[in-house]
Enzyme design. Structure first.
Site, PDB file in Angstrom:
ATOM      1  N   ASP A  79       0.796  -1.227   0.000  1.00  0.00           N
ATOM      2  CA  ASP A  79       0.000   0.000   0.000  1.00  0.00           C
ATOM      3  C   ASP A  79       0.827   1.274   0.000  1.00  0.00           C
ATOM      4  OD1 ASP A  79       0.525  -0.511   2.961  1.00  0.00           O
ATOM      5  OD2 ASP A  79      -0.480   1.430   3.050  1.00  0.00           O
ATOM      6  N   ASP A  82       5.788   0.459   3.017  1.00  0.00           N
ATOM      7  CA  ASP A  82       6.019  -0.769   3.772  1.00  0.00           C
ATOM      8  C   ASP A  82       5.824  -1.975   2.860  1.00  0.00           C
ATOM      9  OD1 ASP A  82       3.274  -0.861   3.410  1.00  0.00           O
ATOM     10  OD2 ASP A  82       2.814  -0.224   5.443  1.00  0.00           O
ATOM     11  N   TYR A 230      -4.768   0.829   9.580  1.00  0.00           N
ATOM     12  CA  TYR A 230      -5.939   1.094   8.752  1.00  0.00           C
ATOM     13  C   TYR A 230      -7.213   0.667   9.474  1.00  0.00           C
ATOM     14  CZ  TYR A 230      -2.846   2.225   4.906  1.00  0.00           C
ATOM     15  OH  TYR A 230      -1.890   2.825   4.113  1.00  0.00           O
ATOM     16  N   GLU A 483       6.135   9.829   2.606  1.00  0.00           N
ATOM     17  CA  GLU A 483       5.713   8.484   2.199  1.00  0.00           C
ATOM     18  C   GLU A 483       4.664   8.546   1.098  1.00  0.00           C
ATOM     19  OE1 GLU A 483       4.653   4.164   4.203  1.00  0.00           O
ATOM     20  OE2 GLU A 483       4.218   5.986   5.340  1.00  0.00           O
TER      21      GLU A 483
END
Length: 505
Positions: A79, A82, A230, A483
């Site tokens: 996603d 990571d 999440y 990120e």
């Protein structure tokens, strides 16, 4: 009287900001940005990479995913920076990529095929993740273990745990979002591969039925497999309605329209719920992103009901949402940096670019629907035309691409100046081509800690972006700003396709 004067001053200030933002004209190569925006997804691929892979510093990874539960779960997307495959944000990215193609695919030119390949990489995975009836894969990979290691996806030695929801431990939000993604994608592939399209649609039926029949949040069912990364913060009814709306769009079956109408009241009131995993607040008409779908629901449905007796509450809430965004609106909620970048007030996430790209997408889509029905709307005394929505979207796009006080593009690889030290494991660490020796969990720490630029360019990655004062720290340890994520890029694919063809809008 005093409050009236304040409102007048607020409107005038808003108009001034709006005029200044519209007046700024920047020249960008939107076609190049589109190509790079789509290419980014190749850098996020998990699984066995195809011979057509263009981002060649990435290699095969996670080839045993699903072995712990006896299901082939190889593939899909990581996603962000990571090495976890979180189904909830991945499914939203898939839905938005499909919606981008549905609305703007005819403007993509040669990039249309690449967009289809990016979409299919995800839908192929979700067919695997929903292949066992009564079960849906919510995530693959231990997130706590992963966030403790800085290693290439090709070298992962953390547990690749598969987290599933089922009939006794449900996850309506993740399941319904996957159903939406499959339904939307089935429409994209209908004219390309009818058999594949039908497979996606049939699976969407099954997954939506599972999500609705066994209602519950995956916050409880999966726990630390997804939280706090999440968690679902606003409940799962928005995803169920979102899924039903996409199924209605794909099929025109009345039962899905009835589902939307009968349940839409759940989104009209703010409801706060607390669990041992998260506190979540639902019902905000202005939410749109991987968690909240409310604004997207109203915009999506508005096309079918605008100028009809069925327009309420969808069109009125869509109008109301855009009134919270426009700088000159007396009911504006968002704030703007001095350079004109929007910041969502009270946003649950501190990664701002996701709101910028998602909102820009809705601005363009709604402008098209308004034009289609020859309609404007009002924000108090301020009249809003379709072209005004396009203008605001363009300001956001141009800012992201480099029209800002820093002269910096926040898309990696686009322009002369862009972030060099993004928070992304694969980009930071040497490619296997150059360093074939295995890098274990903490072997990559030195690459994370160095002030040198990343070794591999993750072309097309849009990072979290600057702060409210137009300041950006190009530092991979500052993940809030540096990120990238798939759900930042996915809606921008459609936005860039539009401006590729209409650069002077």
């Amino acid at each position: 009287m005093k409050s009236g004067k304040c409102m007048i001053i607020q409107i005038l200030l808003g108009l001034l900001v709006g005029i200044l933002m519209v007046a700024r004209v920047a020249s960008h190569d939107y076609g190049d940005a589109l190509s790079k925006c789509i290419l980014f997804f190749e850098g996020q691929r998990s699984g066995k990479l195809p011979s057509t892979q263009r981002m060649t510093w990435r290699k095969d990874s996670a080839l045993s995913d699903g072995s712990d539960v006896g299901v082939d779960l190889v593939g899909g997307y990581y996603d962000a920076g990571d090495n976890i495959k979180f189904s909830f944000p991945m499914a939203f990215s898939t839905t938005m990529l499909a919606w981008s193609i549905l609305e703007f695919g005819h403007l993509m030119g040669s990039e249309h095929e690449n967009a289809l390949e990016s979409l299919k990489w995800s839908t192929d995975y979700f067919l695997k993740a929903t292949s066992v009836p009564g079960k849906v894969v919510a995530a693959v990979g231990n997130p706590k273990g992963d966030h403790n290691c800085w290693e290439r996806p090709e070298d992962m030695d953390i547990p690749r745990t598969s987290y599933l929801v089922n009939t006794t431990k449900p996850g309506s939000e993740v399941s319904a979002e996957i159903a939406a993604a499959l339904a939307a994608s089935s429409m994209v592939f209908k004219s390309v591969d009818s058999q594949y399209s039908n497979l996606l649609l049939q699976r969407a039926f099954q997954v939506f039925q599972f999500a609705d029949q066994y209602q519950g949040s995956y916050n409880y069912s999966v726990g630390e497999g997804v939280c706090p990364f999440y968690c679902d913060y606003d409940g799962y009814m928005d995803e169920l309605i979102w899924g039903a709306a996409w199924l209605f769009k794909a099929t025109n079956e009345q039962k899905y329209w009835n589902y939307v109408v009968e349940n839409i009241h759940f989104l009209e009131n703010s409801v706060e719920t607390e669990s041992n995993k998260a506190v979540y607040v639902g019902g905000c008409f202005a939410d749109f992103g991987w968690d909240g779908k409310n604004a997207g629901i109203n915009v999506l449905i508005s096309r079918w009901v605008m100028n009809t007796s069925k327009s309420d509450p969808f069109v009125s809430y869509a109008d109301k949402f855009f009134c919270t965004v426009l700088p000159e609106s007396p009911t504006r909620w968002v704030t703007y940096s001095p350079g004109g970048l929007m910041f969502k007030y009270g946003a649950k996430s501190i990664v701002n670019s996701q709101h910028v790209t998602a909102t820009s997408f809705l601005l363009l889509v709604y402008s098209q629907y308004l034009t289609m029905f020859n309609r404007n709307f009002q924000c108090g005394d301020v009249a809003v035309s379709p072209s005004r929505l396009v203008q605001l979207a363009k300001v956001q796009v141009d800012y992201v691409l480099g029209s800002n006080s820093m002269g910096m593009s926040f898309m990696v690889g686009y322009g002369q100046k862009f972030p060099q030290r993004i928070h992304h494991r694969g980009s930071t660490l040497p490619s296997i081509d150059k360093y074939p020796k295995r890098l274990k969990c903490h072997d990559g720490d030195e690459f994370f800690e160095t002030k040198d630029p990343n070794l591999n360019v993750l072309t097309g990655a849009i990072v979290g972006g600057p702060d409210i004062n137009d300041k950006f720290e190009d530092d991979r340890s500052n993940w809030k700003q540096s990120e990238p994520t798939t759900y930042i890029n996915a809606p921008f694919v459609g936005v860039l396709a539009y401006f590729k063809v209409y650069p002077n809008s």
